[in-house]
Scaffold this active site. Structure first.
Site, short mmCIF file in Angstrom:
data_model
loop_
_atom_site.label_atom_id
_atom_site.label_comp_id
_atom_site.label_asym_id
_atom_site.label_seq_id
_atom_site.Cartn_x
_atom_site.Cartn_y
_atom_site.Cartn_z
N GLY A 31 0.82 -1.20 0.00
CA GLY A 31 0.00 0.00 0.00
C GLY A 31 0.86 1.24 0.00
CD GLU A 32 2.80 5.17 -3.46
OE1 GLU A 32 3.47 6.17 -3.77
OE2 GLU A 32 2.55 4.24 -4.25
N GLY A 33 0.73 5.64 0.91
CA GLY A 33 0.07 6.82 1.41
C GLY A 33 0.72 8.07 0.86
N GLY A 36 4.43 7.91 2.67
CA GLY A 36 5.18 6.67 2.81
C GLY A 36 4.60 5.53 2.01
CB VAL A 38 3.22 -0.35 3.70
CG1 VAL A 38 3.43 -1.60 4.57
CG2 VAL A 38 2.91 0.84 4.58
CG ASP A 150 -6.28 9.16 11.14
OD1 ASP A 150 -7.45 9.56 10.95
OD2 ASP A 150 -5.51 8.85 10.21
#
Length: 542
Positions: A31-33, A36, A38, A150
């Site tokens: 995954g990607e934010g 960052g 992962v 969050d």
């Protein structure tokens, strides 16, 4: 097939196939934010899989983002709870790239599960079990001085728990606040808003200082969504969400259910609305209290899914006092299937009353079986029942007793599993804390420009040895817990078989009650003239 040939990460950029920090080979992206990415990574020495979060290269020099990344490691590394993803390493590569090594647990996010079920709510028992675990994890975090800030379905991972159970893991402490710690001014500017709008507490929405009760509010939003299939406030813009959370009164969850849905218990409505109070001091005092309430509600739901046990009436013929019929059930621990006895016309079989996907039908079937036992007791008490019905009810009572015995045995094994797992978690946590501490020391030396010198080499050796010891403890834990799991599975299989026998007997009892109540058989239990007429039997069924 993709080639995962090992090569060193270069120019501060992590990519699939690269070797991070000399020992984590990046297999593929998870995954990607915004800041960052992962990766699933394999420890080249230990041969174990981890989730590695890497700060994107373009943010390596952004002091505020770097500080948040450090704080995520600091916050999560001090937490040890089975429902929180643990941190096993944190550092900065020689190329200056920040990374965070986390527990890798296969599963899917709660948000993905909600999207799949939408617009339907979760089965109630499942929802309450999930909420109980989230509340327990929050209680542990708050007890360690960490506020998540969050909390939302996307940050909750659904995964395999003990045999036959589902577990959750809370992750992403990137916005966490450490109570008692000194938070940099750049991260706490007055009026700055953190979090996700749909799940944000009122104090977050207006940029005020928050405490642990902000997480309880977010948990209330999630509870509302899981139980109803929708959010308490449905808005189109960020601004409208902030206004709704800070000013609007949320609806009662039960009022948002579909017309044909099984009603929610009033106690659940009250708990969710308490969590959603605007003023923090009007919410539950702590997450432990919320966890206890969710657990109590879950146990009540689970008990309601079981048919009340039958006990023959005393010789005097006094009517059996049955427990109240269930008025709200969603989800079931019972396994139903089609069986051979012929059912009365108009009565659905358990195969048609499929439990897992249709809680309304399961609720209906439980009402039918409860009523069947009540009517059987009346027929026996007035001596209208046939020998077949009397025998069936006796066998059903024996099944109920076997269920109680097996559930007691299973509870003992379950407690042994929890106790054993907790002991191993404590040993693992001690070793992980040491690894993280040494990694932080190594990072500070790298920040100071101390590379390839004795202190760094010595730290790397110590980290390697601790990781090997941690792997040994984890392997030992896996073997021991699998042995206990095997015993749990044997108990569950026996319980499942008895549950199937119960269904067969319930169907037979339903058939004989209908037949005997209509006066279709001779008075086989007693030939005395005291037996009531068939008209009286029909009135009993009515």
């Amino acid at each position: 097939m993709m080639d995962y040939t090992t090569h060193q990460a270069h120019a501060g950029q992590a990519s699939v196939g690269s070797l991070l920090a000399g020992r984590f080979q990046l297999i593929h992206s998870l995954g990607e934010g915004a800041t960052g990415q992962v990766f699933l990574a394999r420890h080249t020495v230990l041969g174990r899989d981890y989730a590695v979060k890497v700060l994107k290269s373009e943010f390596q020099e952004d002091s505020e983002i770097v500080e948040r990344f450090r704080r995520e490691a600091q916050a999560a590394s001090r937490l040890e709870h089975p429902n929180i993803v643990f941190i096993s390493d944190f550092g900065r590569t020689d190329a200056g790239q920040f990374y965070l090594v986390m527990e890798y647990t296969p599963g899917r996010s709660l948000q993905e599960e909600l999207d799949q079920l939408a617009p339907e709510p979760f089965p109630l028992y499942r929802a309450l079990r999930i909420l109980e675990q989230i509340a327990k994890a929050l209680a542990a975090a708050h007890g360690a001085g960490v506020i998540h800030r969050d909390l939302k379905p996307a940050n909750v991972l659904l995964c395999r728990g003990k045999p036959g159970s589902e577990a959750i893991k809370i992750l992403d402490f990137g916005l966490a606040k450490i109570i008692g710690g000194v938070e940099p001014t750049a991260l706490t500017r007055k009026g700055q808003i953190f979090g996700t709008p749909a799940y944000m507490s009122p104090e977050q929405a207006i940029g005020e200082t928050v405490d642990s009760r902000a997480d309880i509010y977010s948990l209330g939003v999630m509870a509302f969504e899981l139980c109803t299939g929708r959010l308490p406030f449905v808005c189109q813009t960020f601004r409208h969400y902030l206004l709704a959370h800070s000013q609007e009164i949320p609806p009662t969850p039960s009022d948002c259910m579909a017309p044909n849905a099984v009603p929610l218990p009033p106690e659940l409505d009250d708990l969710v609305l308490r969590c959603l109070q605007k003023a923090p001091d009007q919410r539950p005092a702590n997450a432990s209290e919320v966890a206890i309430l969710f657990k109590q509600l879950g146990e009540r739901v689970r008990e309601q899914t079981r048919v009340s046990g039958f006990h023959p009436p005393p010789p005097s013929g006094e009517a059996l006092q049955t427990s109240p019929e269930p008025n709200w059930v969603s989800g079931s621990t019972r396994e139903h299937h089609a069986v051979s006895p012929t059912l009365p016309v108009g009565v659905a079989s358990p195969a048609e009353l499929q439990t897992a996907q249709d809680p309304q039908r399961q609720w209906l079937w439980n009402r039918i079986t409860n009523k069947t036992k009540e009517l059987a007791a009346k027929l026996i008490s007035i001596r209208l029942a046939s020998q077949e019905l009397f025998q069936t009810i006796g066998e059903l009572s024996g099944c109920d007793n076997r269920v109680i015995g097996l559930e007691t045995d299973l509870a003992i094994v379950d407690a042994h599993y929890d106790e054993t797992a907790a002991k191993y978690r404590e040993r693992e946590a001690t070793l992980r804390y040491a690894v993280v501490d040494l990694s932080l020391q190594r990072g500070r030396l790298i920040d100071q420009g101390v590379l390839n010198h004795s202190p760094v080499v010595d730290l790397e050796f110590q980290i390697s040895e601790l990781e090997k010891r941690l792997a040994e403890v984890t392997d030992e834990k896996t073997i021991v817990l699998r042995q206990i799991e095997a015993e749990m599975l044997r108990k569950r299989e026996a319980l499942s078989q008895v549950a199937r026998d119960q269904v067969d007997l319930e169907l037979r009892a339903l058939h004989f009650v209908r037949r005997d109540g209509a006066g279709g058989v001779p008075r086989s239990l007693d030939s005395e003239s005291l037996a009531p007429s068939s008209d009286q039997g029909l009135r009993l069924l009515g």
